[in-house]
Structure formats: structure tokens, C-alpha cells
Design an enzyme around this catalytic site. Structure first.
Site, PDB file in Angstrom:
ATOM      1  N   CYS A   1      99.222  16.614  -3.382  1.00 50.02           N
ATOM      2  CA  CYS A   1      98.879  16.261  -2.005  1.00 50.02           C
ATOM      3  C   CYS A   1     100.170  15.923  -1.274  1.00 50.02           C
ATOM      4  O   CYS A   1     100.916  15.024  -1.712  1.00 50.02           O
ATOM      5  CB  CYS A   1      97.958  15.047  -2.029  1.00 50.02           C
ATOM      6  SG  CYS A   1      97.592  14.371  -0.405  1.00 50.02           S
TER       7      CYS A   1
ATOM      8  N   CYS B   1     100.003  21.429   3.566  1.00 50.80           N
ATOM      9  CA  CYS B   1      98.905  20.603   3.042  1.00 50.80           C
ATOM     10  C   CYS B   1      98.232  21.456   1.980  1.00 50.80           C
ATOM     11  O   CYS B   1      98.031  22.664   2.187  1.00 50.80           O
ATOM     12  CB  CYS B   1      97.924  20.260   4.162  1.00 50.80           C
ATOM     13  SG  CYS B   1      96.330  19.625   3.592  1.00 50.80           S
TER      14      CYS B   1
END
Ligand code: DGL
Length: 270
Positions: free
Chosen positions: A72, A190
């Protein structure tokens, strides 16, 4: 057999896990989707840090992990330094937007970057941006777009909303620097965004390369594991345990759809 813990706010980290499964089939994987606290991109850094510390403690105490992959970008930006400081001896691999690889690829000198609001506003990302601009051998301009809501739309498998947001944010990206040559590289900053790559590729056209980080992160993870981790031949697909802090269905459906793995999902203790 070595156990590698992998976590994200939700299903986005499966784009990294997919690369890890291909790169390190000799390992066992424990994947955590923190969907009860997703999206991370809109949360204060201190909350993301607390979640990252909690998940790492759980992975160490309940699953004796040998390495951790923070799959992440937002959690890496807010927590990777603290995780490394608090867990000396545990290899911790983070994920950051691939600005430097994109700078090497671009011919027009204009690179687009899509990321969460949390990543874009983090000190870590701003330092990476300055260093990518300073280190590029040619003059490269990065147009950075925070994409509120896009990870959530992907998390919910909402194809219509995902498409709408991709159209909107690409238009914003182009509007921000109309005088520059067109972008020819788009950084997916992302880990959810690779699951919208089909839409982004269609909207951007073939002249724009989409740059993601799964494969380099998987190679880096292999490199930080001790050599004896690879002493045996894999006897089939790597064992995979799925954990979620929220409802299990999103993770189980995403693993089925994107990894071709139908596995039960267990609850992550809070
Ligand atoms: N997949 C995450 C990232 O790479 C977080 C998305 C979110 O929860 O906002 O940044």
C-alpha cells in the site's frame, strides 16, 4: 518454508501479491485486507500508522512472519519508517509510486501520476518527487493527481463509478499543465489502480505506458529473504491465508477474480 505477510487497506494489495506469488512460489503468504478501515487515503497519517503497527504485531504474533510487504503506497508513506524502527530484524518492503522508472521511460518529458490524497500530501512522496525531478537525466515534469474515491470504487467492484472517476481524474491531469507535451507514462501510485488498468489504457490510448510496482517489489522481497528460504522446490501453488478486518466477501471475490484462488477468508482480530 518462509512466511511473508502482506497488507493493504483492502483488495488493492492483491496486485502486489499476484507478483509475489509468481516471483516467490516457495513461500507461504498471509494477506491482510484492512477493509474495516479502508480507504486509508483519506485518513489522518496517525490512524494509518496505528493500523500498520497493529496489523504487523498480529502478523508476527499469530503467523510468525519472516518478512513483511506493505502493499500500500499510503501505508508505506505514513508507516514504513516506524515499522522498520519497531521491528528490527524483520525485513520490511514498502511500495512507492514508480516515479524514477517512469522518468527513464518518458520520451515527451511529461509523466502523469495518480495516487491517493494521503500519498500525495505525505512528506515521503514530496521527497521522492524532488529526488526524481533532480535525478532525471533529461528535464521531466510530473503532473500529480490525487484521486479521492478511486480506490474505494475499485474496492467495491463498481465499474461504472471507476470509469467515471478515471475519466474525471485524467481530464484534471491534462488540464493542470495544458502547455506541456502530452504524457507518455502514467504512474499508478496506488496498489488498487492496476485493477483499473484496462480502463486507464483504453482512455489514455496506446501511446501512454502504465507504470506499476508489483514486479519490482516482488523481486526486492525475494532479495531481502535469507538464501535458505529457497532450499526446497515448490510442490504446487504457494499456500495462501486470507484475513480481513471487514466483511469477507470482497476479499474472497477479488482473490478469485484477480488471482484465480478461491480461498476462505478469516477474521483479523481487532
Ligand atoms: N491501495 C492503497 C495504496 O496503495 C490504499 C488505497 C486507499 O485505501 O485509499 O495507496
Amino acid at each position: 518454508m518462509k512466511t511473508i505477510g502482506v497488507f493493504d487497506s483492502g483488495v488493492g494489495g492483491l496486485s502486489v501479491l499476484r507478483a509475489l506469488l509468481a516471483e516467490i512460489p516457495e513461500a507461504r503468504f498471509v494477506y491482510v485486507s484492512d477493509s474495516a478501515h479502508a480507504p486509508y487515503g483519506a485518513r489522518p497519517p496517525s490512524e494509518v500508522l496505528d493500523r500498520a503497527l497493529h496489523i504487523t504485531r498480529q502478523l508476527r504474533s499469530d503467523h510468525a512472519i519472516d518478512a513483511l510487504v506493505v502493499a500500500c503506497n499510503t501505508a508505506t508513506a505514513h508507516a514504513v519508517d516506524a515499522l522498520r524502527a519497531g521491528h528490527a530484524g524483520l525485513p520490511v518492503v514498502g511500495v512507492e509510486p514508480a516515479l524514477k522508472p517512469a522518468a527513464l521511460m518518458t520520451r515527451t518529458g511529461h509523466v502523469g501520476v495518480l495516487a491517493t490524497t494521503g500519498t500525495v500530501h505525505s512528506g515521503r512522496f514530496q521527497r521522492l518527487l524532488s529526488s526524481a525531478e533532480a535525478g532525471a537525466s533529461q528535464r521531466v515534469h510530473f503532473s500529480v493527481q490525487a484521486c479521492e474515491g478511486l480506490a474505494d470504487a475499485i474496492e467495491c467492484f463498481d465499474e461504472a463509478r471507476t470509469r467515471r472517476l478515471c475519466v474525471h481524474y485524467l481530464a484534471e491531469l491534462h488540464r493542470s499543465n495544458p502547455d506541456l507535451p502530452p504524457i507518455d507514462a502514467l504512474v499508478l501510485g496506488c496498489t488498487h489502480y492496476p485493477f483499473a488498468a484496462h480502463l486507464l489504457a483504453e482512455l489514455c490510448g496506446p501511446a501512454v505506458a502504465l507504470v506499476e510496482t508489483g514486479a519490482p517489489v516482488a523481486r526486492r522481497t525475494r532479495a531481502v529473504l535469507p538464501l535458505d528460504a529457497f532450499a526446497h522446490e515448490p510442490a504446487g501453488p504457494a499456500p495462501l491465508l486470507l484475513l480481513s478486518s471487514g466483511p469477507p466477501d470482497a476479499l474472497s471475490n477479488a482473490a478469485d477474480r484477480w488471482l484465480g484462488r478461491r480461498e476462505p477468508v478469516n477474521a483479523l482480530p481487532f
